[in-house]
Structure formats: structure tokens, C-alpha cells
Design a protein around this motif. Structure first.
Motif, PDB file in Angstrom:
ATOM      1  N   ARG A  38       0.815  -1.219   0.000  1.00  0.00           N
ATOM      2  CA  ARG A  38       0.000   0.000   0.000  1.00  0.00           C
ATOM      3  C   ARG A  38       0.845   1.263   0.000  1.00  0.00           C
ATOM      4  O   ARG A  38       0.480   2.265  -0.602  1.00  0.00           O
ATOM      5  N   GLU A  39       1.968   1.219   0.713  1.00  0.00           N
ATOM      6  CA  GLU A  39       2.786   2.429   0.838  1.00  0.00           C
ATOM      7  C   GLU A  39       3.720   2.648  -0.347  1.00  0.00           C
ATOM      8  O   GLU A  39       4.466   3.629  -0.388  1.00  0.00           O
ATOM      9  N   THR A  40       3.661   1.756  -1.343  1.00  0.00           N
ATOM     10  CA  THR A  40       4.570   1.839  -2.488  1.00  0.00           C
ATOM     11  C   THR A  40       3.887   2.469  -3.691  1.00  0.00           C
ATOM     12  O   THR A  40       2.829   2.016  -4.118  1.00  0.00           O
ATOM     13  N   ASP A  41       4.487   3.507  -4.235  1.00  0.00           N
ATOM     14  CA  ASP A  41       3.989   4.169  -5.437  1.00  0.00           C
ATOM     15  C   ASP A  41       4.878   3.730  -6.607  1.00  0.00           C
ATOM     16  O   ASP A  41       5.992   4.244  -6.782  1.00  0.00           O
ATOM     17  N   THR A  90       4.594   4.131  -9.833  1.00  0.00           N
ATOM     18  CA  THR A  90       4.849   5.184 -10.822  1.00  0.00           C
ATOM     19  C   THR A  90       5.968   6.098 -10.353  1.00  0.00           C
ATOM     20  O   THR A  90       6.862   6.492 -11.136  1.00  0.00           O
ATOM     21  N   LEU A  91       5.944   6.449  -9.073  1.00  0.00           N
ATOM     22  CA  LEU A  91       6.975   7.330  -8.519  1.00  0.00           C
ATOM     23  C   LEU A  91       8.343   6.659  -8.563  1.00  0.00           C
ATOM     24  O   LEU A  91       9.354   7.312  -8.894  1.00  0.00           O
ATOM     25  N   PHE A 131      13.200   4.678  -1.096  1.00  0.00           N
ATOM     26  CA  PHE A 131      11.952   3.907  -0.986  1.00  0.00           C
ATOM     27  C   PHE A 131      12.041   2.739  -0.001  1.00  0.00           C
ATOM     28  O   PHE A 131      11.109   1.962   0.107  1.00  0.00           O
TER      29      PHE A 131
END
Length: 304
Positions: free
Chosen positions: A215-218, A220-221, A281
Motif C-alpha cells: 500500500r505504501e509503495t507508489d 509510478t513514482l 523507498f
């Protein structure tokens, strides 16, 4: 040093789980006896909840021991996913307890002449259960909050704490007003407290088992950040998943300028990319396949 710190942390987690299990197991016996003595469904519901806590804590304790075992040729990521299976077991068990308690509470509420439990033993035992849950919660609260296993165990005890409060309130109402339905109503409250916790835990378990991105991982970013690395041309075939809670894994195909390969700088590029993920990250385990620019156009099928 990092290994010793991790070992000490795992040992602390096991100790907390063992202490909490001992507390819950003892009070479980007391609550079952109290439910039999008083005829209270709320106490029986809380005892059932405590039983799920005790079993869940025991499974969590066993899983925490197995999770520390090293990886093998057959289990290349080790046994850390046992933590997730333990959380799955807890979530299913909680759901079953909630359904059974709710059905029995409704049955009692629809009786023409409901039987009023004995308020005094009910209140005394519920009070003991409340104190025990507070103690167990305080023991578990300082544990590893990144661990799904530990978090699941803590949530179970926290929910049981509120369940004990409901049983205490029902006991007080019975003693002061003689309102027989208070016991069944408290049981429904306990069941209602269990359901959302079980749902949240099962949601996190499904996310890990389906290898969805944390959940905490983006994603695209992360892709955009990697593209900002000098000499990186494109990033595709990106995958992010988790072995267990707090242990994200990343893999990607990274296209680089020809000079990276011609000048023998592929190794330094891998180090830069890995450091990028670790530093920005918090991804410790990453795998990159370096490719010359335009390589993705020759792949079939091509992945973004």
C-alpha cells in the motif's frame, strides 16, 4: 551488528508473544468457568474471542520462530511468509468467532422469556479479563509494528480488550437494572468489534498473497525516480511485491545508454540503482536487468 540487532529484535518479539499467550491462556480458562457459572453469553463470547487470541498468539509465536530460519535451495526466500499464513489463520478464526457469537446473541434476544445471567460472577470475571487484556496489550504494543504477524496479534488483544469492557458494562447493567438483554447486546457489540479487525487483517494478507504492490509503495513514482538516474533511458517490466509485511521486493528491466556497457560501467550502474531504492523507498531487495536502449521494442510481449 545488523544481524545481531535483527536476532535480538526477533528474540524480543518471541518473548512478548510468549508472555501475552500465557496471560490470555490463563484468563481464557477463568472466563470459560465464569461463563458456565453465570450463564453469560457475553463472557462466553469474550472467552471465544480470547480462545482465538490464544490460538492466534501461539501460531504467531511458532511462525516467528520459523520465520528466522535461513533460506534454502528449495525455499529461496526463507520462511518469512509463514508470518502471513499465521495472519490468515487469525483473520479466518476471528471471523468464525464473530459469526457464531452474533447468531447466538440474536437467538437469545428473540426468546420470549430471556434468561438473565448472574451479574456478580459475570462482572468479576469480566473485570479479570479486562485487566488481563490490558496487560497483554501493553506487552505486545512495544513489538515490531512492521510485522503483520505482530500487528495481527496486537489487534486481536486490543479488540478483546474492548470486548471485555462491553462484558463489564453488561454486568453492571444487569446488577443495577436487571435488564436481561444486556448480556446478548454486549455479545453483539463484541462480535461487531471483531469483524472490522478481521477484515483489515485479511485485506493485508490477500494483498501479500496475491503479490500486489504494498500500500505504501507508489510504483509510478519509483519508475520516474529511476528514469532520473543519469544514462537511464527507459524502465519497463516493473514488479513490486512483498514477501511479508515490511519486506518489499522490486524487479525491473532498465535500458541504459550504450556507453554504460561499452565502458564496463554496468556494475556501478547496478549499485546506483540499488542505492536509489534503498535510500528513497526503503526497498532492500531489488533486481535489475540492464539492457541497451531500444531493447524493449524487440521483446514480445513488451511490458511497461
Amino acid at each position: 551488528m545488523a544481524h545481531d540487532h535483527g536476532h535480538d529484535h526477533a528474540s524480543s518479539t518471541r518473548t512478548r508473544l510468549a508472555i501475552a499467550f500465557a496471560i490470555i491462556a490463563v484468563v481464557l480458562v477463568v472466563e470459560v468457568f465464569g461463563a458456565w457459572l453465570s450463564g453469560s453469553l457475553a463472557l462466553l463470547a469474550d472467552a471465544g474471542h480470547m480462545a482465538s487470541d490464544a490460538i492466534g498468539l501461539l501460531v504467531a509465536l511458532v511462525a516467528s520462530v520459523w520465520a528466522t530460519r535461513p533460506a534454502t535451495d528449495r525455499h529461496t526466500f526463507g520462511f518469512r511468509r509463514l508470518e502471513v499464513l499465521a495472519a490468515l489463520f487469525n483473520g479466518v478464526l476471528l471471523t468464525v468467532v464473530a459469526v457464531v457469537v452474533a447468531i447466538e446473541a440474536v437467538r437469545r434476544l428473540t426468546e420470549a422469556d430471556p434468561h438473565a445471567p448472574d451479574g456478580i460472577p459475570m462482572l468479576v470475571v469480566a473485570g479479570i479479563g479486562l485487566l488481563a487484556n490490558v496487560a497483554a496489550y501493553l506487552v505486545l504494543r512495544g513489538g515490531d509494528r512492521r510485522s503483520m504477524n505482530m500487528r495481527g496479534a496486537t489487534l486481536e488483544v486490543l479488540g478483546d480488550l474492548f470486548g471485555s469492557i462491553a462484558a463489564v458494562v453488561a454486568g453492571v447493567v444487569l446488577l443495577t437494572t436487571g435488564f436481561a438483554a444486556a448480556d446478548a447486546i454486549a455479545s453483539l457489540v463484541i462480535a461487531a468489534l471483531i469483524v472490522p479487525r478481521a477484515a483489515l487483517l485479511l485485506r493485508d494478507v490477500v494483498r501479500v498473497l496475491t503479490e500486489s504492490a504494498p500500500r505504501e509503495t507508489d510504483v509510478t513514482l519509483i519508475r520516474e525516480h529511476l528514469l532520473e538516474t543519469p544514462e537511464v533511458v527507459a524502465v519497463h517490466d516493473v514488479h513490486v511485491w512483498a514477501i511479508t509485511s515490511g519486506a518489499p521486493v522490486f524487479s525491473a528491466h532498465v535500458e541504459c545508454e550504450e556507453a554504460v556497457f561499452a565502458e564496463g560501467r554496468a556494475g556501478s550502474m547496478l549499485e546506483r540503482l540499488g542505492e536509489c531504492l534503498r535510500g528513497h523507498f526503503d526497498v532492500e531487495h531489488s533486481t535489475f536487468q540492464l539492457e541497451p536502449a531500444g531493447h524493449s521494442e524487440r521483446e514480445e510481449p513488451a511490458h511497461r
